[in-house]
Design a protein around this motif. Structure first.
Motif, PDB file in Angstrom:
ATOM      1  N   THR A   1      33.750  41.363  43.018  1.00 48.97           N
ATOM      2  CA  THR A   1      35.128  41.211  43.502  1.00 48.97           C
ATOM      3  C   THR A   1      36.116  40.978  42.366  1.00 48.97           C
ATOM      4  O   THR A   1      37.239  40.533  42.602  1.00 48.97           O
ATOM      5  CB  THR A   1      35.224  40.031  44.489  1.00 48.97           C
ATOM      6  OG1 THR A   1      34.833  38.816  43.808  1.00 48.97           O
ATOM      7  CG2 THR A   1      34.322  40.246  45.691  1.00 48.97           C
TER       8      THR A   1
ATOM      9  N   GLU B   1      39.565  42.724  42.812  1.00 49.83           N
ATOM     10  CA  GLU B   1      40.348  42.157  43.907  1.00 49.83           C
ATOM     11  C   GLU B   1      40.885  40.765  43.553  1.00 49.83           C
ATOM     12  O   GLU B   1      42.018  40.421  43.923  1.00 49.83           O
ATOM     13  CB  GLU B   1      39.499  42.082  45.180  1.00 49.83           C
ATOM     14  CG  GLU B   1      39.221  43.420  45.836  1.00 49.83           C
ATOM     15  CD  GLU B   1      38.214  44.256  45.078  1.00 49.83           C
ATOM     16  OE1 GLU B   1      38.163  45.473  45.309  1.00 49.83           O
ATOM     17  OE2 GLU B   1      37.467  43.690  44.238  1.00 49.83           O
TER      18      GLU B   1
ATOM     19  N   ARG C   1      44.818  39.663  43.402  1.00 56.11           N
ATOM     20  CA  ARG C   1      45.357  38.532  44.151  1.00 56.11           C
ATOM     21  C   ARG C   1      46.087  37.563  43.229  1.00 56.11           C
ATOM     22  O   ARG C   1      47.161  37.050  43.572  1.00 56.11           O
ATOM     23  CB  ARG C   1      44.243  37.799  44.890  1.00 56.11           C
ATOM     24  CG  ARG C   1      44.779  36.687  45.800  1.00 56.11           C
ATOM     25  CD  ARG C   1      43.684  35.909  46.469  1.00 56.11           C
ATOM     26  NE  ARG C   1      42.862  35.173  45.502  1.00 56.11           N
ATOM     27  CZ  ARG C   1      41.947  34.283  45.846  1.00 56.11           C
ATOM     28  NH1 ARG C   1      41.711  34.026  47.125  1.00 56.11           N
ATOM     29  NH2 ARG C   1      41.221  33.665  44.925  1.00 56.11           N
TER      30      ARG C   1
ATOM     31  N   THR D   1      49.918  36.826  43.813  1.00 52.33           N
ATOM     32  CA  THR D   1      50.296  35.459  44.165  1.00 52.33           C
ATOM     33  C   THR D   1      51.286  34.891  43.153  1.00 52.33           C
ATOM     34  O   THR D   1      52.264  34.224  43.513  1.00 52.33           O
ATOM     35  CB  THR D   1      49.053  34.558  44.250  1.00 52.33           C
ATOM     36  OG1 THR D   1      48.154  35.100  45.227  1.00 52.33           O
ATOM     37  CG2 THR D   1      49.423  33.148  44.644  1.00 52.33           C
TER      38      THR D   1
ATOM     39  N   ILE E   1      49.303  38.732  50.391  1.00 52.77           N
ATOM     40  CA  ILE E   1      48.498  38.676  51.617  1.00 52.77           C
ATOM     41  C   ILE E   1      47.507  39.833  51.665  1.00 52.77           C
ATOM     42  O   ILE E   1      46.329  39.668  51.998  1.00 52.77           O
ATOM     43  CB  ILE E   1      49.412  38.692  52.857  1.00 52.77           C
ATOM     44  CG1 ILE E   1      50.247  37.401  52.918  1.00 52.77           C
ATOM     45  CG2 ILE E   1      48.591  38.855  54.134  1.00 52.77           C
ATOM     46  CD1 ILE E   1      51.294  37.401  54.008  1.00 52.77           C
ATOM     47  N   ALA E   2      47.999  41.037  51.314  1.00 49.32           N
ATOM     48  CA  ALA E   2      47.125  42.210  51.320  1.00 49.32           C
ATOM     49  C   ALA E   2      45.980  42.041  50.332  1.00 49.32           C
ATOM     50  O   ALA E   2      44.831  42.396  50.622  1.00 49.32           O
ATOM     51  CB  ALA E   2      47.938  43.460  50.979  1.00 49.32           C
TER      52      ALA E   2
ATOM     53  N   THR F   1      44.655  39.259  49.355  1.00 48.70           N
ATOM     54  CA  THR F   1      43.734  38.260  49.909  1.00 48.70           C
ATOM     55  C   THR F   1      42.823  38.886  50.961  1.00 48.70           C
ATOM     56  O   THR F   1      41.621  38.596  51.020  1.00 48.70           O
ATOM     57  CB  THR F   1      44.530  37.098  50.528  1.00 48.70           C
ATOM     58  OG1 THR F   1      45.347  36.493  49.525  1.00 48.70           O
ATOM     59  CG2 THR F   1      43.592  36.051  51.110  1.00 48.70           C
ATOM     60  N   ILE F   2      43.383  39.778  51.773  1.00 52.95           N
ATOM     61  CA  ILE F   2      42.577  40.464  52.792  1.00 52.95           C
ATOM     62  C   ILE F   2      41.543  41.368  52.131  1.00 52.95           C
ATOM     63  O   ILE F   2      40.372  41.416  52.545  1.00 52.95           O
ATOM     64  CB  ILE F   2      43.496  41.276  53.727  1.00 52.95           C
ATOM     65  CG1 ILE F   2      44.379  40.331  54.554  1.00 52.95           C
ATOM     66  CG2 ILE F   2      42.667  42.173  54.638  1.00 52.95           C
ATOM     67  CD1 ILE F   2      45.422  41.042  55.379  1.00 52.95           C
ATOM     68  N   LEU F   3      41.962  42.114  51.089  1.00 54.19           N
ATOM     69  CA  LEU F   3      41.028  42.987  50.376  1.00 54.19           C
ATOM     70  C   LEU F   3      39.884  42.183  49.769  1.00 54.19           C
ATOM     71  O   LEU F   3      38.724  42.594  49.812  1.00 54.19           O
ATOM     72  CB  LEU F   3      41.766  43.750  49.277  1.00 54.19           C
ATOM     73  CG  LEU F   3      42.722  44.853  49.729  1.00 54.19           C
ATOM     74  CD1 LEU F   3      43.490  45.415  48.531  1.00 54.19           C
ATOM     75  CD2 LEU F   3      41.949  45.979  50.422  1.00 54.19           C
TER      76      LEU F   3
ATOM     77  N   ALA G   1      38.732  39.279  50.829  1.00 48.94           N
ATOM     78  CA  ALA G   1      37.860  38.798  51.903  1.00 48.94           C
ATOM     79  C   ALA G   1      36.921  39.900  52.376  1.00 48.94           C
ATOM     80  O   ALA G   1      35.734  39.668  52.630  1.00 48.94           O
ATOM     81  CB  ALA G   1      38.705  38.283  53.063  1.00 48.94           C
ATOM     82  N   ARG G   2      37.458  41.115  52.493  1.00 50.92           N
ATOM     83  CA  ARG G   2      36.628  42.246  52.933  1.00 50.92           C
ATOM     84  C   ARG G   2      35.548  42.568  51.908  1.00 50.92           C
ATOM     85  O   ARG G   2      34.404  42.870  52.275  1.00 50.92           O
ATOM     86  CB  ARG G   2      37.515  43.459  53.183  1.00 50.92           C
ATOM     87  CG  ARG G   2      38.399  43.342  54.425  1.00 50.92           C
ATOM     88  CD  ARG G   2      39.261  44.573  54.593  1.00 50.92           C
ATOM     89  NE  ARG G   2      40.037  44.521  55.823  1.00 50.92           N
ATOM     90  CZ  ARG G   2      40.944  45.427  56.173  1.00 50.92           C
ATOM     91  NH1 ARG G   2      41.194  46.458  55.387  1.00 50.92           N
ATOM     92  NH2 ARG G   2      41.605  45.302  57.323  1.00 50.92           N
ATOM     93  N   LYS G   3      35.897  42.532  50.631  1.00 47.49           N
ATOM     94  CA  LYS G   3      34.900  42.845  49.615  1.00 47.49           C
ATOM     95  C   LYS G   3      33.801  41.777  49.602  1.00 47.49           C
ATOM     96  O   LYS G   3      32.616  42.101  49.476  1.00 47.49           O
ATOM     97  CB  LYS G   3      35.587  42.936  48.251  1.00 47.49           C
ATOM     98  CG  LYS G   3      34.640  43.256  47.092  1.00 47.49           C
ATOM     99  CD  LYS G   3      33.970  44.617  47.247  1.00 47.49           C
ATOM    100  CE  LYS G   3      34.887  45.749  46.920  1.00 47.49           C
ATOM    101  NZ  LYS G   3      35.330  45.840  45.535  1.00 47.49           N
TER     102      LYS G   3
END
Length: 288
Positions: A216, A219, A223, A227, A270-271, A273-275, A277-279
């Motif tokens: 990750t 990603e 982030r 951020t 936010i995007a 952070t979502i990426l 989490a998915r990874k």
């Protein structure tokens, strides 16, 4: 050797490892585990259309048709790339060899450093059959492919292995382009269920933190940047009125513009952070 670099820690890693090897060296059936330079002018023009816009005729005009013309072509096409020295025979010397098809002087130097095989001065040593376990494992480790397998990113693994999913312009190998690799991607969904049914378990019930971090890394960097940008923009927005009080301060952006930029940076954070989490979820799902 596979254990040392972690290839056999999970079924996913093994599946990606062997699927790519199969395509790179035709399942170790490639003659001498060495790329063939027996190109025809037509094939060379097909592989490098931008270099030879005039087709096969342009290839013949450039290199002639005398025996060995392909060596001159490879020396020129790959001179000054991948560590190959311009004006030398490096291009035709450091061709694809071994199961992974190591290529370029830099690649051979890396192979030697990781395996002790005298690859730079004796390139043919990279094709020695008895050395393939360590040579293949070293290539996998050099490219950092555990992280791609752990994230379930087969296409990303292919890109790191051979430079992309289109053509042969950046890698030396005589497979029939990357089309077989692309076609194989369609069967990944069939490979993984079979892999899950294989005996054995990974060394830990869940992927260790260093495994998650490696998979990750991109990603997490995204982030952090997003951020930070969001925080800076929000702070600027909060200090908007104060900035307006200074006599020497530059003219601030209109409040609507500041709000729009702040909203965009927050959305990016936010995007990201979502990426991330998915990874992370993908790494956990592929740790089997």
């Amino acid at each position: 050797m596979l254990t040392r670099v972690g290839v056999n820690a999970t079924r996913t890693r093994l599946s990606y490892f062997f699927a790519n090897l199969e395509h790179e060296c035709a399942g170790f059936a490639l003659k001498g585990l060495t790329e063939s330079l027996a190109y025809t002018p037509e094939r060379m023009a097909e592989v490098w259309p931008n270099r030879f816009p005039g087709g096969a005729a342009a290839v013949r005009a450039r290199f002639g048709t005398a025996p060995g013309w392909q060596l001159k072509a490879f020396d020129e096409i790959y001179g000054g790339r991948m560590g190959n020295r311009p004006g030398t025979h490096d291009g035709s010397t450091y061709i694809g060899r071994g199961g992974p098809q190591w290529t370029g002087r830099d690649g051979y130097r890396e192979c030697e450093a990781r395996t002790g095989v005298p690859a730079v001065n004796s390139p043919e040593a990279v094709s020695q059959l008895e050395r393939q376990p360590e040579i293949c494992a070293a290539f996998w480790d050099w490219k950092g492919l555990n992280a791609k397998a752990d994230a379930g990113d087969f296409k990303g693994c292919v890109r790191l292995w051979n430079g992309g999913s289109n053509g042969l312009a950046d890698r030396l190998h005589l497979m029939a382009g990357n089309d077989p690799i692309i076609a194989r991607m369609a069967s990944v969904d069939r490979i993984l269920p079979v892999a899950k049914g294989m005996p054995g378990n990974p060394p830990t019930a869940k992927p260790p933190q260093d495994v998650v971090d490696a998979a990750t890394a991109k990603e997490r960097r995204l982030r952090t940047v997003a951020t930070g940008a969001a925080g800076t923009t929000v702070a600027a927005s909060a200090g908007h009125e104060g900035a307006r009080q200074g006599t020497d301060a530059p003219t601030p952006l209109p409040p609507a513009a500041v709000a729009a930029v702040a909203g965009l940076t927050i959305a990016l954070a936010i995007a990201a952070t979502i990426l991330l989490a998915r990874k992370r979820a993908a790494v956990i799902a592929n740790w089997f």
